[in-house]
Design a protein around this motif. Sequence first.
Motif, short mmCIF file in Angstrom:
data_model
loop_
_atom_site.label_atom_id
_atom_site.label_comp_id
_atom_site.label_asym_id
_atom_site.label_seq_id
_atom_site.Cartn_x
_atom_site.Cartn_y
_atom_site.Cartn_z
N GLY A 49 -3.72 19.98 0.63
CA GLY A 49 -4.81 19.65 1.55
C GLY A 49 -5.45 18.32 1.25
O GLY A 49 -6.59 18.07 1.67
N CYS A 50 -4.71 17.45 0.54
CA CYS A 50 -5.28 16.16 0.14
C CYS A 50 -4.38 15.00 0.53
O CYS A 50 -3.19 15.18 0.80
CB CYS A 50 -5.52 16.11 -1.37
SG CYS A 50 -6.86 17.19 -1.93
N MET A 51 -4.96 13.82 0.54
CA MET A 51 -4.21 12.60 0.79
C MET A 51 -4.62 11.55 -0.23
O MET A 51 -5.74 11.58 -0.76
CB MET A 51 -4.45 12.10 2.22
CG MET A 51 -5.90 11.82 2.55
SD MET A 51 -6.11 11.42 4.30
CE MET A 51 -7.88 11.02 4.34
N PHE A 52 -3.71 10.63 -0.48
CA PHE A 52 -3.95 9.58 -1.46
C PHE A 52 -3.57 8.24 -0.87
O PHE A 52 -2.51 8.10 -0.24
CB PHE A 52 -3.13 9.83 -2.73
CG PHE A 52 -3.13 8.66 -3.70
CD1 PHE A 52 -4.21 8.42 -4.52
CD2 PHE A 52 -2.05 7.79 -3.75
CE1 PHE A 52 -4.22 7.34 -5.39
CE2 PHE A 52 -2.05 6.70 -4.62
CZ PHE A 52 -3.14 6.48 -5.44
N HIS A 53 -4.44 7.27 -1.05
CA HIS A 53 -4.13 5.89 -0.66
C HIS A 53 -4.37 5.00 -1.86
O HIS A 53 -5.33 5.21 -2.61
CB HIS A 53 -5.00 5.44 0.52
CG HIS A 53 -4.58 4.13 1.10
ND1 HIS A 53 -4.97 2.93 0.55
CD2 HIS A 53 -3.79 3.82 2.16
CE1 HIS A 53 -4.44 1.94 1.27
NE2 HIS A 53 -3.72 2.45 2.24
N SER A 54 -3.50 4.02 -2.05
CA SER A 54 -3.58 3.17 -3.25
C SER A 54 -4.90 2.40 -3.33
O SER A 54 -5.30 1.99 -4.41
CB SER A 54 -2.40 2.21 -3.29
OG SER A 54 -2.22 1.55 -2.06
N ASN B 41 0.82 -1.21 0.00
CA ASN B 41 0.00 0.00 0.00
C ASN B 41 0.85 1.26 0.00
O ASN B 41 1.93 1.31 0.58
CB ASN B 41 -0.92 0.02 1.23
CG ASN B 41 -2.08 -0.93 1.07
OD1 ASN B 41 -2.54 -1.21 -0.05
ND2 ASN B 41 -2.58 -1.47 2.19
N VAL B 42 0.31 2.29 -0.66
CA VAL B 42 0.93 3.61 -0.74
C VAL B 42 0.02 4.62 -0.06
O VAL B 42 -1.19 4.61 -0.27
CB VAL B 42 1.16 4.02 -2.21
CG1 VAL B 42 1.80 5.41 -2.28
CG2 VAL B 42 2.00 2.99 -2.93
N PHE B 43 0.61 5.50 0.76
CA PHE B 43 -0.16 6.53 1.44
C PHE B 43 0.65 7.83 1.35
O PHE B 43 1.80 7.87 1.77
CB PHE B 43 -0.39 6.14 2.89
CG PHE B 43 -1.25 7.10 3.68
CD1 PHE B 43 -2.40 7.64 3.13
CD2 PHE B 43 -0.92 7.45 4.98
CE1 PHE B 43 -3.22 8.51 3.84
CE2 PHE B 43 -1.71 8.32 5.71
CZ PHE B 43 -2.86 8.84 5.15
#
Length: 258
Positions: free
Chosen positions: A192-197, A146-148
């Motif tokens: 102001g954002c986040m990303f998860h795979s 997983n990528v965060f």
Amino acid sequence: MLAIFHKTFAHPPEELNSPASHKGNKKPKLPQETLNEFLSAHPTNTFSINFGDAAVLAYVQPHSHYSPHQRLFCALDDIYCVFMGSLNNLCTQIRQYGLSKGTDEAMFVIEAYRTLRDRGPYPADQVIKDLEGSFAFVVYDSKSGNVFAALGSDGGVKLYWGIAADGSVVISDDLEVIKAGCAKSFAPFPAGCMFHSEGGLMSFEHPMNKMRAMPRIDSEGVMCGANFKVDKYTRVNSIPRVGSETNWTDWNNNPPHY
């Protein structure tokens, strides 16, 4: 810094990929080419770690430990983090998490990620929103693949992402690296954002609103990878799940609740 993840593990928004990338004179490069160029540009103070075909992390060690935009690297229990910037409330956060006084920002992010991964009591957006300062980070969990990643909202640190020739996701704070490696298939990572795979892209400032891809045309009139903005008129609409059924990465179907 540079982070590259194979398309099997990271699933970025489709709008980040521009069809124009494969039609012009400058085409996207393979991940190894981008990595080699990054290492060549910083031959004496660059650190990199490779995870086979799955991922690679690289960063340029700072010249001074007291730089306001420090770069940190940390690894713990097969979780790896590259952190840029600084947290103004780091002391408060490490007390809240019960961590030692010597914990730096990269160590803290790994602990926060582990808390989320193991279904801690707080939604992911609230955990990241509680961080004060100028920051960006990329976490890779090599056990799960997983990528965060996340970028602070104040604009003090810049981050970019794009698509390589083989569909891999490229993330870097160096715009020229992204342009050279991804051709037209790149865009600024939204502040102001986040990303998860698994969970995709989400605003931690406006978690109840969906993200919207905005077409982006460069100075040559060519369509590039899209910018992403919070859609103030489209809200996430579902019944939140709680308890053992909660999945912290299922952002679209499991909105935050307070």
